[in-house]
Design a protein around this motif. Structure first.
Motif, short mmCIF file in Angstrom:
data_model
loop_
_atom_site.label_atom_id
_atom_site.label_comp_id
_atom_site.label_asym_id
_atom_site.label_seq_id
_atom_site.Cartn_x
_atom_site.Cartn_y
_atom_site.Cartn_z
N PRO A 28 -9.68 -22.24 19.49
CA PRO A 28 -8.93 -22.13 18.23
C PRO A 28 -8.10 -23.38 17.93
O PRO A 28 -7.55 -24.00 18.84
N ILE A 29 -8.04 -23.74 16.67
CA ILE A 29 -7.14 -24.79 16.21
C ILE A 29 -5.72 -24.23 16.30
O ILE A 29 -5.49 -23.08 15.91
N PRO A 30 -4.75 -24.99 16.81
CA PRO A 30 -3.38 -24.47 16.93
C PRO A 30 -2.88 -23.88 15.61
O PRO A 30 -2.98 -24.50 14.56
N GLY A 31 -2.37 -22.65 15.70
CA GLY A 31 -1.81 -21.97 14.53
C GLY A 31 -2.80 -21.14 13.75
O GLY A 31 -2.40 -20.32 12.92
N SER A 32 -4.10 -21.31 13.98
CA SER A 32 -5.09 -20.61 13.14
C SER A 32 -5.14 -19.11 13.42
O SER A 32 -5.22 -18.31 12.49
N ILE A 33 -5.09 -18.73 14.68
CA ILE A 33 -5.15 -17.31 15.03
C ILE A 33 -3.91 -16.60 14.47
O ILE A 33 -4.00 -15.53 13.85
N GLU A 34 -2.75 -17.22 14.66
CA GLU A 34 -1.50 -16.65 14.14
C GLU A 34 -1.55 -16.55 12.61
O GLU A 34 -1.07 -15.56 12.04
N ALA A 35 -2.14 -17.54 11.96
CA ALA A 35 -2.24 -17.54 10.50
C ALA A 35 -3.07 -16.35 10.01
O ALA A 35 -2.68 -15.66 9.06
N ILE A 36 -4.20 -16.10 10.67
CA ILE A 36 -5.04 -14.97 10.26
C ILE A 36 -4.28 -13.66 10.48
O ILE A 36 -4.30 -12.77 9.62
N LEU A 75 -8.40 -12.14 19.82
CA LEU A 75 -7.21 -13.00 19.74
C LEU A 75 -6.34 -12.63 18.53
O LEU A 75 -5.11 -12.58 18.64
N VAL A 76 -6.98 -12.36 17.39
CA VAL A 76 -6.22 -11.98 16.20
C VAL A 76 -5.56 -10.61 16.41
O VAL A 76 -4.40 -10.41 16.05
N ALA A 77 -6.28 -9.69 17.04
CA ALA A 77 -5.73 -8.36 17.32
C ALA A 77 -4.51 -8.45 18.24
O ALA A 77 -3.53 -7.71 18.07
N GLU A 78 -4.56 -9.37 19.22
CA GLU A 78 -3.41 -9.57 20.12
C GLU A 78 -2.16 -9.98 19.35
O GLU A 78 -1.04 -9.73 19.79
N GLN A 79 -2.35 -10.61 18.19
CA GLN A 79 -1.23 -11.04 17.34
C GLN A 79 -0.89 -9.98 16.28
O GLN A 79 -0.09 -10.24 15.38
N GLY A 80 -1.55 -8.83 16.36
CA GLY A 80 -1.25 -7.73 15.44
C GLY A 80 -2.02 -7.77 14.15
O GLY A 80 -1.69 -7.04 13.21
#
Length: 183
Positions: A28-36, A75-80
């Motif tokens: 992942p590009i830094p910040g992309s997973i959190e952004a989604i 990964l996105v699910a881990e961030q809610g």
């Protein structure tokens, strides 16, 4: 419905001219997973449209592609958050399919799945093909400067293209703008 469509390689994860051929290479590009995840939690449906000619070229198989997408979803699910429909074109550039960007087939598939109107909807990519696919369905072309984005920006891009540093900046803009319009 608040629908956002993203390209994958170069927008969500690091891109490679040698192709992303394994889950280990899918970084992942830094910040992309959190952004989604932030977009998802703010009520956005985030779908993905990605050319994956590495399948046609024999660089990886469907199980590997599915594993990459399972990793993304996890990964996105881990961030809610949650990832919506993922559509991919497995064809090579010479197969003349209707789905490979810059053709709009994958965008139309996503629109049909969600019964959504693509006019004005943001499609985020890092290549000229992404921007042309957005134009073909009257979507808003959005260029991120990650992946091939810097190189793409130095070419002629559609006049109405919005440009952001990365997916995190796109998410911040959409979440902030939408919140201020409703608040």
């Amino acid at each position: 419905m608040k629908l956002l469509i993203l390209d994958r390689d170069g927008v969500i994860n690091q891109d490679s001219d040698a192709y992303i051929k394994s889950v280990e290479e899918w970084i992942p590009i830094p910040g992309s997973i959190e952004a989604i995840a932030q977009l998802s939690k703010a009520g956005w449906t985030v779908a993905i449209a990605t050319n994956q000619s590495g399948i046609a070229r024999g660089y990886y198989d469907m199980a590997t592609l599915d594993a990459m997408h399972a990793r993304l979803r996890s990964l996105v699910a881990e961030q809610g958050g949650e990832v919506g429909l993922i559509v991919y074109c497995p064809h090579g550039p010479d197969e003349n399919c209707a789905c490979r960007k810059p053709k709009p087939g994958m965008l139309n598939t996503i629109a049909n799945h969600y019964a959504a109107d693509l006019r004005g909807m943001w499609f985020v990519g890092d290549s000229k093909g992404d921007l042309e696919a957005a134009q073909a369905v009257d979507s808003q072309p959005v260029l991120v400067l990650t992946g091939k984005g810097q190189k793409t920006r130095s070419t002629s891009v559609p006049a109405n293209t919005l440009v952001f540093d990365d997916l995190a900046a796109v998410a911040a803009e959409l979440i902030h703008t939408h919140a201020s319009q409703n608040g």
